[in-house]
Motif scaffolding. Structure first.
Motif, PDB file in Angstrom:
ATOM      1  N   PRO A   1     -19.674 -25.255 -34.471  1.00  0.00           N
ATOM      2  CA  PRO A   1     -19.119 -23.906 -34.393  1.00  0.00           C
ATOM      3  C   PRO A   1     -17.657 -23.971 -33.974  1.00  0.00           C
ATOM      4  O   PRO A   1     -17.297 -24.778 -33.112  1.00  0.00           O
ATOM      5  CB  PRO A   1     -19.967 -23.257 -33.292  1.00  0.00           C
ATOM      6  N   ILE A   2     -16.846 -23.115 -34.549  1.00  0.00           N
ATOM      7  CA  ILE A   2     -15.444 -23.015 -34.113  1.00  0.00           C
ATOM      8  C   ILE A   2     -15.366 -21.850 -33.126  1.00  0.00           C
ATOM      9  O   ILE A   2     -15.735 -20.729 -33.454  1.00  0.00           O
ATOM     10  CB  ILE A   2     -14.497 -22.784 -35.306  1.00  0.00           C
ATOM     11  N   VAL A   3     -14.915 -22.165 -31.923  1.00  0.00           N
ATOM     12  CA  VAL A   3     -14.940 -21.185 -30.831  1.00  0.00           C
ATOM     13  C   VAL A   3     -13.600 -21.233 -30.097  1.00  0.00           C
ATOM     14  O   VAL A   3     -13.155 -22.316 -29.700  1.00  0.00           O
ATOM     15  CB  VAL A   3     -16.092 -21.509 -29.839  1.00  0.00           C
ATOM     16  N   PRO A   4     -12.971 -20.076 -29.897  1.00  0.00           N
ATOM     17  CA  PRO A   4     -11.703 -20.062 -29.170  1.00  0.00           C
ATOM     18  C   PRO A   4     -11.842 -20.727 -27.796  1.00  0.00           C
ATOM     19  O   PRO A   4     -12.766 -20.435 -27.036  1.00  0.00           O
ATOM     20  CB  PRO A   4     -11.391 -18.562 -29.024  1.00  0.00           C
ATOM     21  N   GLY A   5     -10.927 -21.621 -27.507  1.00  0.00           N
ATOM     22  CA  GLY A   5     -10.939 -22.312 -26.218  1.00  0.00           C
ATOM     23  C   GLY A   5     -11.748 -23.598 -26.225  1.00  0.00           C
ATOM     24  O   GLY A   5     -11.553 -24.457 -25.370  1.00  0.00           O
ATOM     25  N   TRP A   6     -12.677 -23.725 -27.159  1.00  0.00           N
ATOM     26  CA  TRP A   6     -13.475 -24.964 -27.225  1.00  0.00           C
ATOM     27  C   TRP A   6     -12.819 -25.977 -28.166  1.00  0.00           C
ATOM     28  O   TRP A   6     -12.715 -27.144 -27.845  1.00  0.00           O
ATOM     29  CB  TRP A   6     -14.892 -24.681 -27.760  1.00  0.00           C
ATOM     30  N   ASN A   7     -12.431 -25.500 -29.329  1.00  0.00           N
ATOM     31  CA  ASN A   7     -11.993 -26.453 -30.363  1.00  0.00           C
ATOM     32  C   ASN A   7     -11.057 -25.817 -31.383  1.00  0.00           C
ATOM     33  O   ASN A   7     -11.105 -26.155 -32.558  1.00  0.00           O
ATOM     34  CB  ASN A   7     -13.217 -27.068 -31.083  1.00  0.00           C
ATOM     35  N   ASP A   8     -10.228 -24.880 -30.937  1.00  0.00           N
ATOM     36  CA  ASP A   8      -9.360 -24.187 -31.897  1.00  0.00           C
ATOM     37  C   ASP A   8      -7.885 -24.526 -31.717  1.00  0.00           C
ATOM     38  O   ASP A   8      -7.035 -23.837 -32.285  1.00  0.00           O
ATOM     39  CB  ASP A   8      -9.559 -22.666 -31.792  1.00  0.00           C
ATOM     40  N   SER A   9      -7.574 -25.566 -30.946  1.00  0.00           N
ATOM     41  CA  SER A   9      -6.157 -25.916 -30.817  1.00  0.00           C
ATOM     42  C   SER A   9      -5.685 -26.537 -32.129  1.00  0.00           C
ATOM     43  O   SER A   9      -6.493 -27.101 -32.886  1.00  0.00           O
ATOM     44  CB  SER A   9      -5.950 -26.916 -29.673  1.00  0.00           C
ATOM     45  N   PRO A  10      -4.375 -26.465 -32.418  1.00  0.00           N
ATOM     46  CA  PRO A  10      -3.863 -27.072 -33.656  1.00  0.00           C
ATOM     47  C   PRO A  10      -4.197 -28.563 -33.737  1.00  0.00           C
ATOM     48  O   PRO A  10      -4.538 -29.065 -34.808  1.00  0.00           O
ATOM     49  CB  PRO A  10      -2.349 -26.839 -33.561  1.00  0.00           C
ATOM     50  N   GLU A  11      -4.154 -29.258 -32.606  1.00  0.00           N
ATOM     51  CA  GLU A  11      -4.422 -30.706 -32.625  1.00  0.00           C
ATOM     52  C   GLU A  11      -5.886 -30.976 -32.990  1.00  0.00           C
ATOM     53  O   GLU A  11      -6.184 -31.877 -33.780  1.00  0.00           O
ATOM     54  CB  GLU A  11      -4.131 -31.325 -31.245  1.00  0.00           C
ATOM     55  N   THR A  12      -6.799 -30.186 -32.415  1.00  0.00           N
ATOM     56  CA  THR A  12      -8.219 -30.393 -32.712  1.00  0.00           C
ATOM     57  C   THR A  12      -8.510 -30.061 -34.171  1.00  0.00           C
ATOM     58  O   THR A  12      -9.222 -30.794 -34.863  1.00  0.00           O
ATOM     59  CB  THR A  12      -9.088 -29.513 -31.786  1.00  0.00           C
ATOM     60  N   MET A  13      -7.952 -28.946 -34.630  1.00  0.00           N
ATOM     61  CA  MET A  13      -8.183 -28.593 -36.038  1.00  0.00           C
ATOM     62  C   MET A  13      -7.661 -29.704 -36.951  1.00  0.00           C
ATOM     63  O   MET A  13      -8.304 -30.068 -37.937  1.00  0.00           O
ATOM     64  CB  MET A  13      -7.489 -27.266 -36.366  1.00  0.00           C
ATOM     65  N   ARG A  14      -6.534 -30.252 -36.623  1.00  0.00           N
ATOM     66  CA  ARG A  14      -5.942 -31.305 -37.443  1.00  0.00           C
ATOM     67  C   ARG A  14      -6.865 -32.536 -37.465  1.00  0.00           C
ATOM     68  O   ARG A  14      -7.084 -33.153 -38.501  1.00  0.00           O
ATOM     69  CB  ARG A  14      -4.563 -31.662 -36.860  1.00  0.00           C
ATOM     70  N   ARG A  15      -7.418 -32.850 -36.304  1.00  0.00           N
ATOM     71  CA  ARG A  15      -8.312 -34.017 -36.209  1.00  0.00           C
ATOM     72  C   ARG A  15      -9.560 -33.806 -37.078  1.00  0.00           C
ATOM     73  O   ARG A  15      -9.988 -34.697 -37.804  1.00  0.00           O
ATOM     74  CB  ARG A  15      -8.696 -34.220 -34.733  1.00  0.00           C
ATOM     75  N   VAL A  16     -10.115 -32.617 -37.020  1.00  0.00           N
ATOM     76  CA  VAL A  16     -11.315 -32.336 -37.824  1.00  0.00           C
ATOM     77  C   VAL A  16     -10.978 -32.413 -39.315  1.00  0.00           C
ATOM     78  O   VAL A  16     -11.709 -33.014 -40.107  1.00  0.00           O
ATOM     79  CB  VAL A  16     -11.886 -30.943 -37.471  1.00  0.00           C
ATOM     80  N   LEU A  17      -9.881 -31.824 -39.679  1.00  0.00           N
ATOM     81  CA  LEU A  17      -9.491 -31.823 -41.096  1.00  0.00           C
ATOM     82  C   LEU A  17      -9.260 -33.247 -41.597  1.00  0.00           C
ATOM     83  O   LEU A  17      -9.642 -33.589 -42.724  1.00  0.00           O
ATOM     84  CB  LEU A  17      -8.241 -30.969 -41.285  1.00  0.00           C
ATOM     85  N   ASP A  18      -8.648 -34.080 -40.763  1.00  0.00           N
ATOM     86  CA  ASP A  18      -8.435 -35.475 -41.176  1.00  0.00           C
ATOM     87  C   ASP A  18      -9.770 -36.176 -41.418  1.00  0.00           C
ATOM     88  O   ASP A  18      -9.909 -36.957 -42.361  1.00  0.00           O
ATOM     89  CB  ASP A  18      -7.639 -36.232 -40.101  1.00  0.00           C
ATOM     90  N   VAL A  19     -10.770 -35.891 -40.576  1.00  0.00           N
ATOM     91  CA  VAL A  19     -12.099 -36.474 -40.779  1.00  0.00           C
ATOM     92  C   VAL A  19     -12.676 -36.006 -42.117  1.00  0.00           C
ATOM     93  O   VAL A  19     -13.328 -36.764 -42.839  1.00  0.00           O
ATOM     94  CB  VAL A  19     -13.043 -36.102 -39.605  1.00  0.00           C
ATOM     95  N   GLY A  20     -12.387 -34.762 -42.462  1.00  0.00           N
ATOM     96  CA  GLY A  20     -12.951 -34.202 -43.688  1.00  0.00           C
ATOM     97  C   GLY A  20     -12.251 -34.640 -44.962  1.00  0.00           C
ATOM     98  O   GLY A  20     -12.698 -34.311 -46.067  1.00  0.00           O
ATOM     99  N   ASP A  21     -11.189 -35.396 -44.807  1.00  0.00           N
ATOM    100  CA  ASP A  21     -10.403 -35.776 -45.987  1.00  0.00           C
ATOM    101  C   ASP A  21     -11.216 -36.582 -46.998  1.00  0.00           C
ATOM    102  O   ASP A  21     -10.959 -36.519 -48.200  1.00  0.00           O
ATOM    103  CB  ASP A  21      -9.169 -36.575 -45.537  1.00  0.00           C
ATOM    104  N   ALA A  22     -12.205 -37.332 -46.506  1.00  0.00           N
ATOM    105  CA  ALA A  22     -12.989 -38.186 -47.421  1.00  0.00           C
ATOM    106  C   ALA A  22     -14.228 -37.473 -47.957  1.00  0.00           C
ATOM    107  O   ALA A  22     -14.906 -37.995 -48.841  1.00  0.00           O
ATOM    108  CB  ALA A  22     -13.406 -39.462 -46.684  1.00  0.00           C
ATOM    109  N   ALA A  23     -14.522 -36.301 -47.422  1.00  0.00           N
ATOM    110  CA  ALA A  23     -15.750 -35.596 -47.822  1.00  0.00           C
ATOM    111  C   ALA A  23     -15.545 -34.876 -49.154  1.00  0.00           C
ATOM    112  O   ALA A  23     -14.417 -34.731 -49.639  1.00  0.00           O
ATOM    113  CB  ALA A  23     -16.136 -34.591 -46.734  1.00  0.00           C
ATOM    114  N   ASP A  24     -16.641 -34.412 -49.740  1.00  0.00           N
ATOM    115  CA  ASP A  24     -16.544 -33.657 -50.990  1.00  0.00           C
ATOM    116  C   ASP A  24     -16.115 -32.217 -50.732  1.00  0.00           C
ATOM    117  O   ASP A  24     -15.534 -31.575 -51.612  1.00  0.00           O
ATOM    118  CB  ASP A  24     -17.902 -33.666 -51.708  1.00  0.00           C
ATOM    119  N   ALA A  25     -16.453 -31.697 -49.562  1.00  0.00           N
ATOM    120  CA  ALA A  25     -16.106 -30.314 -49.231  1.00  0.00           C
ATOM    121  C   ALA A  25     -16.125 -30.164 -47.716  1.00  0.00           C
ATOM    122  O   ALA A  25     -16.766 -30.953 -47.008  1.00  0.00           O
ATOM    123  CB  ALA A  25     -17.110 -29.344 -49.862  1.00  0.00           C
TER     124      ALA A  25
END
Ligand code: SF4
Length: 414
Positions: free
Chosen positions: A194-218
């Motif tokens: 879940p994306i929740v304000p204060g838990w995991n919505d900082s720009p750095e965290t979002m960037r980290r998640v997106l980088d992990v998703g780079d190899a996925a199909d979606a």
């Protein structure tokens, strides 16, 4: 002598007294959900995710997986279910009460997959996990010949072990990487939730998640179920839940402002993996299919979708005729008043309940809505936190309700 269906013997049957005490919903082995017909004959999970849906049914304390019935019996229940249709019905395995890749559960997962594949079934199968997936597991999945399997890895960049103990390890990320390295016919989705304000919505965290998703199909993103049971658990752990403690919802919370920030982060990241708001959109895209939930009828969801996929969904979109709709209702043994495409993109029904609406939706790949639980613009499937419906929308719904009442009376008179 009649054979008693069994399956792998890695787990014990749940003791009778525990089974008798289960919430009726937890005791249901087969349920129909928006993402598909769902098989859950194993209950129990030690992963302790603070936001787990098992809180809602008083089941969070079952830590050791137990069988509710032998696995071969559960398979028969799945394919014998009145809503199951070969090639059409999406299937979900172990998405309610355990993790399918826990050591004791995994043999049952593969037994089910092989049994369905051996029957020549090519249905979509969704498997959600945050646990360890190995190269050997991927080899088994790749060895299937018919089923169209998607692994959805729940990973949101949460680092607070009080919210998600598995966050202390790298097991989810390394499993997703392994799956992506070994996938071909199996598809992989990063389930950013879940994306929740204060838990995991900082720009750095979002960037980290997106980088992990780079190899996925979606990548599929969504919010948090803000309900009293999991909020109480999280508060007891000392975790701040940033939503109104008196305002709970049946749908997930993803305010418009947070939705916009997620999309901005994805656009700015340069990650080329497509991003989706809806699970079925991500899964369908990964398998080169139009969305099986017909979200093309809710066009504001589609602004982030690849153009080729939009074209696929647009070409597939069709409005059911009254006779087709009647035929499908009768085929499932249902009855409901209905109003077809009065506004475009969806059929209004009343009183069917989720478990009857979704098989119809999957049959037509067209949205089937409930009059008493309307969707609002930009809040499809979401709580209204951060999405106020306009007066105009309220008036529109009132007008539909009026027309619907007329249709209902007509059907009754008829
Ligand atoms: S076009 Fe719309 S309905 Fe189709 S997959 Fe994309 S977001 Fe979903």
């Amino acid at each position: 002598m009649t054979d008693i269906p069994t399956g792998p013997r890695t787990l014990a049957l749940m003791p009778v007294d525990q089974r008798a005490a289960l919430d009726p919903y937890m005791a249901q082995i087969i349920t129909y959900r928006k993402s598909g017909l769902s098989l859950n004959h194993i209950i129990g999970c030690p992963l302790d995710c603070g936001y787990c849906v098992r809180h809602f049914w008083g089941d969070f304390e079952h830590k050791t997986p137990h069988l509710l019935c032998p696995t071969d019996q559960a398979i028969d229940m799945l394919v014998g279910h009145q809503t199951f249709r070969p090639s059409i019905t999406p299937i979900q395995l172990f998405n309610k009460a355990t993790d399918p890749f826990l050591p004791g559960v995994k043999p049952h997962l593969f037994h089910i997959l092989q049994a369905l594949d051996d029957r020549g079934l090519d249905n979509l199968v969704l498997i959600i996990t945050r646990f360890r997936v190995t190269a050997a597991d991927m080899a088994k999945l790749e060895g299937l010949r018919h089923l169209r399997v998607t692994l959805l890895f729940t990973y949101s960049g949460i680092t607070d072990a009080r919210v998600e103990p598995i966050a202390k390890s790298t097991v989810t990320v390394s499993s997703l990487v392994t799956a992506c390295e070994h996938k071909s016919r199996t598809k992989v989705v990063l389930y950013w939730r879940p994306i929740v304000p204060g838990w995991n919505d900082s720009p750095e965290t979002m960037r980290r998640v997106l980088d992990v998703g780079d190899a996925a199909d979606a990548i599929v993103f969504t919010g948090y179920y803000h309900k009293p049971e999991n909020a109480a658990y999280l508060h007891a752990q000392g975790v701040d839940v940033p939503y109104d403690a008196a305002d709970f919802h049946r749908r997930k919370t993803m305010p418009a402002e947070l939705d916009a920030r997620v999309i901005d982060a994805w656009r700015a990241s340069g990650v080329t993996t497509p991003l989706f708001r809806k699970t079925s959109c991500g899964v369908s895209y990964a398998h080169d299919l139009p969305d099986y939930n017909g979200h093309w009828g809710v066009r504001e969801l589609c602004d982030i979708c690849p153009v080729a996929q939009q074209n696929l969904c647009a070409a597939d979109h069709h409005v059911p005729s009254c006779s087709d709709f009647e035929q499908v209702l009768q085929g499932f043994g249902y009855s409901s008043p209905y109003l077809i495409d009065a506004e475009g993109g969806h059929v209004w029904t009343h009183g069917l309940g989720e478990q009857r609406r979704y098989p119809i939706q999957h049959t037509f790949r067209h949205q089937i809505w409930e009059l008493d639980q309307p969707h609002y613009l930009h809040a499809h499937g979401r709580s209204l936190t951060g999405h106020g419906p306009t007066d105009e929308e309220r008036q529109r719904l009132a007008a539909i309700r009026e027309r619907f009442t007329i249709t209902t009376r007509f059907d009754e008179d008829d």
